[in-house]
Design an enzyme around this catalytic site. Structure first.
Site, PDB file in Angstrom:
ATOM      1  N   ASP A 262      33.435  42.385  38.217  1.00  0.00           N
ATOM      2  CA  ASP A 262      33.969  41.429  37.583  1.00  0.00           C
ATOM      3  C   ASP A 262      33.017  39.906  36.904  1.00  0.00           C
ATOM      4  OD1 ASP A 262      35.268  37.858  38.476  1.00  0.00           O
ATOM      5  OD2 ASP A 262      35.038  38.336  40.628  1.00  0.00           O
TER       6      ASP A 262
HETATM    7  C1  BGC Z   1      37.367  35.911  39.241  1.00  0.00           C
HETATM    8  C2  BGC Z   1      38.215  37.359  39.210  1.00  0.00           C
HETATM    9  C3  BGC Z   1      38.916  37.128  37.602  1.00  0.00           C
HETATM   10  C4  BGC Z   1      37.159  36.856  36.303  1.00  0.00           C
HETATM   11  C5  BGC Z   1      38.673  36.754  35.245  1.00  0.00           C
HETATM   12  C6  BGC Z   1      36.597  35.808  38.463  1.00  0.00           C
HETATM   13  O1  BGC Z   1      35.787  34.617  38.608  1.00  0.00           O
HETATM   14  O2  BGC Z   1      36.281  36.487  40.701  1.00  0.00           O
HETATM   15  O3  BGC Z   1      39.221  37.650  39.905  1.00  0.00           O
HETATM   16  O4  BGC Z   1      39.792  38.135  37.387  1.00  0.00           O
HETATM   17  O5  BGC Z   1      36.603  36.083  37.432  1.00  0.00           O
HETATM   18  O6  BGC Z   1      38.712  35.298  35.076  1.00  0.00           O
END
Ligand code: BGC
Length: 732
Positions: A262
Site C-alpha cells: 500500500d
Molecule cells: C490506500 C490505498 C490506496 C493508496 C493509493 C492508500 O492510502 O490505503 O487503498 O490505493 O493509498 O492512493
C-alpha cells in the site's frame, strides 16, 4: 439495452471468462521465455527500477527494452482524477472526470455477479482511456466493526458474498487488459492505528472468514496484482509477512502476479524482498533513490543479503502482469479504451437501482404514486450533497452526480410541489491528532439540531402529502484514515426523523451511508425506511425511480443492523480497536450474522434483509440426492413465484447448518444465492449448486479444511432472519 438481455449477456461472458482466467493463470511457456529474455538484457539498476515507483503512481520505463512507464491508479468505484507526479494535489486536468459507481457496500447490496462483471468492464475501459494499466481495487476486506472508516469501500460481513462478487469484478476489469489490485491483504478491518496495529486472529478465523475473498480473487478471478494491508498480522507487517505472502498467497494459491505495498507501507529492504514483496509504492521519501527497493536493494544484492535470483523473480512478476495486460504491445495496449459513454452511465444507473434496499414499508407508504399527490417534502443535507469527491483514496471526480433533490425536481417538478428543507446541518468538527497520533484526527458530531432549521423542516413536512428525509452519513464519517467514533446518526438526525414522522404519516427515511448506523429509533417511528448508500453518479435518479415505483427495490443488506454497537462481536469482546497496539479477534469465526444467529441476539434488520413492492413465495426445497460423498456437488432446487402485481427481483439465499460437528460452527452460513427477476405471476425453478467441499470447516489440528460426515441442513431464505424452507442431507 434491456436489463434482461444485458444480464444474460454478462452472465454468458462471465462463464466463458471463468475458464479464460484459469487458463491465463497456468504458466505460459511463451510468456516465460519472453520474460527470461528481457531479464537477461537488464542491468541490476534497470531491474530494480521496475520494483518501485518513480512518482506517486508510476513505475519507471526502460525505453531501450520497449518497456513503457507503468501506470497505476485508484480506485474501486471509478478511475480517480490525475494526481501530480510528485505530490498528492490533483493535477488539474480537464479531461479526467469519470463514471462514478456505487461504493463497496452498495456494490455488495445488489448481490448481482452479472452487474459486478459489467462494472469491471466499464472500469477497465475507463482506466484504459486514461492510460492506466493497474486499477487499485477491489477492496474485499470483511466488515468486522460498524466503526471502520473504510467499510463503505469494502463489501460485506460475509466472505462468501465478497468472493462471489469479487471474482466477476476482476474478470470484467481484466478482460479490458487492466490489472486488478485486490486490497488490502489481509485483516485490514480498522483505521485506528492503521499503520501499526497488530492483528491476532485464530487460524480458523483467518481461513474461514478473512482470506476467502482474496483466495477466490486469485484462484478464480485470476487477479494480477494484490496490495498489502498497512497493519501487522501476528507481529509482522503484511507487506513482509512470510506466512501470508510466501506460504499462502504465493505458495498455496500459486499467485504469480505482483504483490505490492500500500502507499508508504514498506518498512525494510531485505525483509520485503525475502518475504515476497514485488513492488514498493508511495514511500514517503522525496528522493526515489532512497526508497527501500531502490539504492538499498541494489546494495543488498551487491553485499549478498538478497540473492539476485530474488530480484529476478520480482521483475519476472512485474513483466508477467505487463505482458498479460498488453503493456508491452503498444498496438494492443489501449485498444479497449472508452470514457463516459452512455453505456457506462447506464451501468452506473443499474448498479445504483439494484443496490437500494427497502428495509421497511408499513401501510404501503411506498411506492409514492406521483399522480395522486400534490406535494412532497424533501428534507436533509444528503438531499443535496454530492459524495463522489470524499473518502480519500477512492474519491472520484465524477462527470456528474445527480442528487436526490435534483432528480425529484427534474422528473416531477412540473407535476408536484416540492418543498425542500435542510432539516439538519452538516456541522462535523475535526478532532486533531486523535487515534493515538496515527492519523491526523477524525470528525465528530458538531452538535444537535438548530431549532429554526428543524421548524422549517417540520413545516415543509406538515404541508406536504409525503415527506422524504435524506439522512445518514457523509465522507466525514465513512472515510479512509479515521474510524467513526459511534454508530448513532450524527447532527441530531434521529430527533429530526422522530419529529417529521409525528407530523406526516407518510414519512420515508432514506439512509445514505456506507456502514452500519443505529436505526433503532427510526425503525420505530418512521413507516418506511430505505437504505440508499453512497450510490454513485446516478444515485438521485435511482432513488427517485425507486421511491415512485418506476423501479422495484431488489437490494439486500450486506451487513447486520444490530440494536447497539456493543452487540457486535468485536465490541462485545471489547476487542476494538485493541490495546497497546494489538487487537485480538477473540470472536473468531463468529463475525456478522454468524455471531447474531449463533448467540440468538435480536437485531433490527438482519443480514440479507430487503423487501420489494411485490411479494415472493418460496416453494418446496429439494436436493438431487439424500446422501453425498465428500467430492459430490449438492444440487438444490426450489420454486420461486412472484405473487404480487409488479415485476421484481428477489435474492434467494441458501444457508447451511452443520447439525453434528466436533467443533463450534455458526448456526448457519451463506453457501449460495441467486438474484431472480420475475414477472407478476411468474414461477421459476431455481437451482443452486453447492460442492460438498464448501461445507467444510478449517481444522486447526490437521491444518486443513475438513468435512465431517453427518447431517447438514440447507435453508432457503429471504434473509438470515427469514428462513422459508429447510431440507436435510447426509454426508458420508
Ligand atoms: C490506500 C490505498 C490506496 C493508496 C493509493 C492508500 O492510502 O490505503 O487503498 O490505493 O493509498 O492512493
Amino acid at each position: 439495452m434491456k436489463k434482461s438481455v444485458l444480464f444474460v449477456a454478462a452472465t454468458l461472458v462471465l462463464n466463458t471468462l471463468g475458464m479464460d482466467a484459469q487458463q491465463v493463470n497456468k504458466k505460459d511457456p511463451q510468456v516465460k521465455k519472453r520474460i527470461e529474455k528481457l531479464i537477461k538484457r537488464m542491468t541490476l539498476e534497470e531491474k530494480v527500477s521496475l520494483l518501485h515507483g518513480n512518482s506517486k503512481f508510476y513505475v519507471e520505463a526502460i525505453p531501450r527494452l520497449g518497456i513503457p512507464e507503468w501506470a497505476l491508479s485508484d480506485g474501486p468505484h471509478g478511475v480517480r482524477a490525475e494526481i501530480n507526479r510528485h505530490d498528492w494535489a490533483y493535477a488539474g486536468w480537464t479531461n479526467d472526470s469519470a463514471t462514478y459507481f456505487p461504493t463497496g457496500t452498495a456494490f455488495a447490496a445488489a448481490w448481482n455477479p452479472g452487474l459486478a462483471y459489467r462494472r469491471g468492464e466499464v472500469l477497465g475501459e475507463e482506466a484504459r482511456f486514461r492510460g492506466k494499466d493497474v486499477l487499485l481495487g477491489p477492496g474485499v476486506n470483511i466488515i468486522r466493526s460498524p466503526l471502520n472508516g473504510r467499510n463503505f469501500e469494502y463489501m460485506s460481513e460475509d466472505p462468501f458474498l465478497n468472493a462471489k462478487l469479487t471474482v466477476p469484478y476482476i474478470q470484467g476489469l481484466q478482460s479490458r487488459d487492466v490489472a486488478a489490485s485486490v486490497k488490502h491483504y489481509a485483516l485490514n478491518n480498522q483505521e485506528t492505528e492503521r499503520t501499526t496495529i497488530d492483528v491476532y486472529a485464530s487460524e480458523r478465523a483467518l481461513r474461514e472468514i478473512y482470506l476467502p475473498p482474496f483466495k477466490a480473487a486469485v484462484e478464480e478471478g485470476g487477479a494480477l496484482t494484490v496490495m498489502c494491508a498497512y497493519n501487522k498480522f501476528r507481529g509482522e507487517f503484511c507487506s513482509e509477512n512470510h506466512y501470508l505472502v510466501r506460504d499462502i498467497l504465493k505458495g498455496e494459491w500459486g499467485f504469480d502476479g505482483v504483490y505490492m505495498t500500500d502507499w508508504n507501507a514498506a518498512h525494510s529492504t531485505v525483509g520485503l524482498a525475502m518475504n515476497g514483496l514485488d513492488l514498493e509504492m508511495g514511500t514517503d521519501k522525496a528522493d526515489y533513490n532512497d526508497w527501500f527497493y531502490a539504492k538499498p536493494l541494489i546494495e543488498a544484492v551487491q553485499n549478498g543479503e538478497v540473492p539476485e535470483s530474488v530480484v529476478d523473480e520480482m521483475v519476472g512478476n512485474v513483466l508477467r502482469v505487463m505482458i498479460r495486460t498488453n503493456v508491452l504491445d503498444p498496438k494492443k495496449r489501449f485498444s479497449n479504451a472508452s470514457m463516459n459513454t452512455p453505456e457506462h452511465q447506464y451501468e452506473a444507473y443499474r448498479s445504483a437501482v439494484e443496490a437500494v434496499v427497502l428495509l421497511k414499508n408499513e401501510n404501503n407508504v411506498l411506492p409514492i404514486n406521483i399522480d395522486q399527490i400534490k406535494s412532497v417534502a424533501i428534507i436533509g443535507d444528503n438531499a443535496t450533497r454530492r459524495h463522489s469527491d470524499g473518502g480519500l483514496s477512492s474519491e472520484i471526480k465524477a462527470l456528474y452526480e445527480v442528487t436526490p433533490l435534483e432528480a425529484f425536481q427534474k422528473k416531477y417538478g412540473d407535476k408536484v410541489e416540492i418543498n425542500y428543507a435542510l432539516g439538519y446541518e452538516k456541522l462535523s468538527t475535526f478532532v486533531e491528532g486523535a487515534n493515538n497520533g496515527q492519523s491526523a484526527g477524525y470528525f465528530t458530531d458538531g452538535g444537535g439540531l438548530d431549532e429554526k432549521v428543524l421548524d422549517e423542516a417540520i413545516e415543509a413536512a406538515r404541508k406536504s402529502d409525503v415527506a422524504i428525509i435524506f439522512c445518514g452519513l457523509n465522507h466525514d464519517y465513512d472515510t479512509e484514515s479515521a474510524d467513526k467514533q459511534y454508530m448513532q446518526l450524527p447532527y441530531g438526525q434521529t430527533e429530526l426523523i422522530a419529529e417529521i414522522s409525528k407530523v406526516n404519516p407518510n414519512t420515508v427515511v432514506v439512509v445514505i451511508a456506507g456502514s452500519p448506523v443505529d436505526l433503532v429509533a427510526p425503525s420505530i417511528c418512521a413507516p418506511a425506511i430505505v437504505w440508499g448508500w453512497f450510490n454513485g453518479m446516478e444515485a438521485g435518479n435511482a432513488f427517485a425511480d425507486i421511491l415512485t415505483g418506476k423501479e422495484n427495490p431488489s437490494g439486500k443488506m450486506p451487513f447486520t443492523l444490530a440494536y447497539s454497537l456493543d452487540q457486535y462481536p468485536a465490541h462485545a469482546f471489547n476487542n476494538y480497536p485493541g490495546r497497546k497496539g494489538v487487537v485480538n479477534y477473540d470472536e473468531g469465526i463468529l463475525v456478522g450474522y454468524r455471531w447474531f444467529d449463533t448467540k440468538k441476539q435480536p437485531v433490527v434488520y438482519p443480514f440479507g434483509h430487503g423487501l420489494s413492492y411485490t411479494t415472493f413465495e418460496y416453494g418446496q426445497l429439494s436436493t438431487d440426492k439424500q446422501v453425498y460423498g465428500t467430492d459430490d456437488v449438492v444440487k438444490v432446487s426450489f420454486t420461486l413465484t412472484n405473487t404480487g402485481s409488479r415485476q421484481g427481483g428477489e435474492v434467494a439465499q441458501l444457508y447451511v447448518s452443520d447439525v453434528e460437528s466436533s467443533v463450534c460452527r455458526p448456526s448457519k452460513e451463506l453457501k449460495g444465492f441467486d438474484k431472480v427477476f420475475l414477472e407478476p405471476g411468474e414461477t421459476r425453478t431455481v437451482e443452486i449448486s453447492v460442492p460438498v467441499s464448501e461445507l467444510a470447516f478449517y481444522d486447526e489440528t490437521q491444518r486443513k479444511f475438513v468435512v465431517e460426515p453427518g447431517e447438514f441442513q440447507f435453508h432457503i431464505a429471504a434473509s438470515a432472519g427469514d428462513i422459508k424452507n429447510t431440507v436435510s442431507i447426509q454426508v458420508q
